[in-house]
Motif scaffolding. Structure first.
Motif, PDB file in Angstrom:
ATOM      1  N   LEU A   2      51.668  49.562  37.520  1.00 21.42           N
ATOM      2  CA  LEU A   2      51.845  48.123  37.599  1.00 21.42           C
ATOM      3  C   LEU A   2      53.034  47.842  38.502  1.00 21.42           C
ATOM      4  O   LEU A   2      54.135  48.344  38.281  1.00 21.42           O
ATOM      5  CB  LEU A   2      52.075  47.545  36.209  1.00 21.42           C
ATOM      6  CG  LEU A   2      52.068  46.036  36.094  1.00 21.42           C
ATOM      7  CD1 LEU A   2      50.695  45.485  36.491  1.00 21.42           C
ATOM      8  CD2 LEU A   2      52.378  45.616  34.661  1.00 21.42           C
ATOM      9  N   GLY A  79      36.650  38.578  40.121  1.00 22.34           N
ATOM     10  CA  GLY A  79      37.303  39.521  39.234  1.00 22.34           C
ATOM     11  C   GLY A  79      36.546  39.774  37.953  1.00 22.34           C
ATOM     12  O   GLY A  79      35.535  39.127  37.660  1.00 22.34           O
ATOM     13  N   GLY A  81      37.404  41.249  33.666  1.00 29.10           N
ATOM     14  CA  GLY A  81      38.419  41.591  32.699  1.00 29.10           C
ATOM     15  C   GLY A  81      37.837  41.755  31.310  1.00 29.10           C
ATOM     16  O   GLY A  81      36.672  41.431  31.061  1.00 29.10           O
ATOM     17  N   ARG A  94      42.798  40.735  30.127  1.00 23.45           N
ATOM     18  CA  ARG A  94      43.483  41.593  31.092  1.00 23.45           C
ATOM     19  C   ARG A  94      42.426  42.118  32.041  1.00 23.45           C
ATOM     20  O   ARG A  94      41.327  42.484  31.617  1.00 23.45           O
ATOM     21  CB  ARG A  94      44.167  42.785  30.412  1.00 23.45           C
ATOM     22  CG  ARG A  94      45.156  42.413  29.312  1.00 23.45           C
ATOM     23  CD  ARG A  94      46.363  41.657  29.874  1.00 23.45           C
ATOM     24  NE  ARG A  94      47.350  41.350  28.856  1.00 23.45           N
ATOM     25  CZ  ARG A  94      47.412  40.196  28.188  1.00 23.45           C
ATOM     26  NH1 ARG A  94      46.526  39.243  28.400  1.00 23.45           N
ATOM     27  NH2 ARG A  94      48.383  39.991  27.321  1.00 23.45           N
ATOM     28  N   GLY A  95      42.746  42.152  33.342  1.00 25.11           N
ATOM     29  CA  GLY A  95      41.758  42.634  34.296  1.00 25.11           C
ATOM     30  C   GLY A  95      42.299  42.661  35.706  1.00 25.11           C
ATOM     31  O   GLY A  95      43.517  42.710  35.921  1.00 25.11           O
ATOM     32  N   ALA A  96      41.374  42.606  36.667  1.00 27.44           N
ATOM     33  CA  ALA A  96      41.741  42.665  38.084  1.00 27.44           C
ATOM     34  C   ALA A  96      40.909  41.679  38.881  1.00 27.44           C
ATOM     35  O   ALA A  96      39.740  41.436  38.561  1.00 27.44           O
ATOM     36  CB  ALA A  96      41.535  44.073  38.636  1.00 27.44           C
ATOM     37  N   ALA A 113      44.283  45.420  44.762  1.00 28.29           N
ATOM     38  CA  ALA A 113      43.738  45.011  43.471  1.00 28.29           C
ATOM     39  C   ALA A 113      44.874  44.249  42.800  1.00 28.29           C
ATOM     40  O   ALA A 113      45.976  44.775  42.646  1.00 28.29           O
ATOM     41  CB  ALA A 113      43.325  46.209  42.636  1.00 28.29           C
ATOM     42  N   LEU A 115      46.215  42.725  39.494  1.00 34.69           N
ATOM     43  CA  LEU A 115      46.029  42.771  38.048  1.00 34.69           C
ATOM     44  C   LEU A 115      46.473  41.447  37.440  1.00 34.69           C
ATOM     45  O   LEU A 115      47.397  40.802  37.943  1.00 34.69           O
ATOM     46  CB  LEU A 115      46.828  43.920  37.457  1.00 34.69           C
ATOM     47  CG  LEU A 115      46.479  45.298  38.007  1.00 34.69           C
ATOM     48  CD1 LEU A 115      47.334  46.364  37.342  1.00 34.69           C
ATOM     49  CD2 LEU A 115      45.013  45.610  37.812  1.00 34.69           C
ATOM     50  N   GLU A 117      47.038  38.975  33.693  1.00 36.37           N
ATOM     51  CA  GLU A 117      47.069  38.656  32.274  1.00 36.37           C
ATOM     52  C   GLU A 117      46.751  37.169  32.197  1.00 36.37           C
ATOM     53  O   GLU A 117      47.397  36.360  32.873  1.00 36.37           O
ATOM     54  CB  GLU A 117      48.446  38.940  31.673  1.00 36.37           C
ATOM     55  CG  GLU A 117      48.842  40.389  31.731  1.00 36.37           C
ATOM     56  CD  GLU A 117      50.226  40.652  31.158  1.00 36.37           C
ATOM     57  OE1 GLU A 117      50.931  39.684  30.781  1.00 36.37           O
ATOM     58  OE2 GLU A 117      50.604  41.823  31.092  1.00 36.37           O
ATOM     59  N   TRP A 133      48.984  45.962  42.045  1.00 34.00           N
ATOM     60  CA  TRP A 133      48.708  47.303  41.518  1.00 34.00           C
ATOM     61  C   TRP A 133      49.082  48.295  42.606  1.00 34.00           C
ATOM     62  O   TRP A 133      48.459  48.333  43.663  1.00 34.00           O
ATOM     63  CB  TRP A 133      47.254  47.436  41.138  1.00 34.00           C
ATOM     64  CG  TRP A 133      46.917  48.707  40.419  1.00 34.00           C
ATOM     65  CD1 TRP A 133      47.754  49.667  39.988  1.00 34.00           C
ATOM     66  CD2 TRP A 133      45.608  49.124  40.043  1.00 34.00           C
ATOM     67  NE1 TRP A 133      47.059  50.672  39.353  1.00 34.00           N
ATOM     68  CE2 TRP A 133      45.738  50.363  39.378  1.00 34.00           C
ATOM     69  CE3 TRP A 133      44.340  48.580  40.180  1.00 34.00           C
ATOM     70  CZ2 TRP A 133      44.657  51.058  38.875  1.00 34.00           C
ATOM     71  CZ3 TRP A 133      43.249  49.270  39.666  1.00 34.00           C
ATOM     72  CH2 TRP A 133      43.412  50.484  39.021  1.00 34.00           C
TER      73      TRP A 133
END
Length: 134
Positions: A2, A79, A81, A94-96, A113, A115, A117, A133
């Protein structure tokens, strides 16, 4: 790993609708609008995602959106998540996301990518944070 925090946004859910589940878990489409910043540039964002409740109770979501600066810069994103349902109907994901833009201000996002929240509280308020990322 991260990396640095590169953006944030706060907003509201604007619409929701239930979609046919076609034999799977319950499916909901949610649209939102937010304001914040991305790479230090003030922005507004409009996005829509579809979330499905999986057999274990977790959520899987896919979405797309557009981010615009006050100067007319435009960025689109797609995206995916995973998330959880919270008390009172709140959700946490949470994801990308993967970005595409011709804006020089945001051009480096084309090869990253990003990331995220993303939280929606029980009143429909949204909060998102975005990280590079590395």
């Amino acid at each position: 790993m991260l990396g640095e925090r590169i953006g944030e946004g706060r907003g509201r859910v604007t619409t929701q609708r239930v979609l046919p589940s076609l034999g799977g878990g319950p499916k909901m489409e949610t649209s939102f609008q937010s304001s914040g910043s991305l790479l230090g540039v003030a922005d507004t964002e409009t996005g829509t995602y579809v979330a499905v409740v999986r057999p274990d109770g977790s959520l899987f979501g896919e979405g797309q959106g557009i981010t615009m600066s006050r100067d007319g810069d435009v960025l689109s994103w797609v995206g995916q998540g995973v998330g959880t349902l919270q008390k009172g109907g709140a959700v946490s994901y949470r994801g990308a996301v993967y970005c595409q833009t011709t804006s020089p201000k945001w051009a480096r996002l084309n090869s990253l990518a990003v990331l995220f929240e993303f939280e929606v509280d029980s009143d429909g308020n949204t909060r998102g944070e975005f990280f590079e990322w590395k």
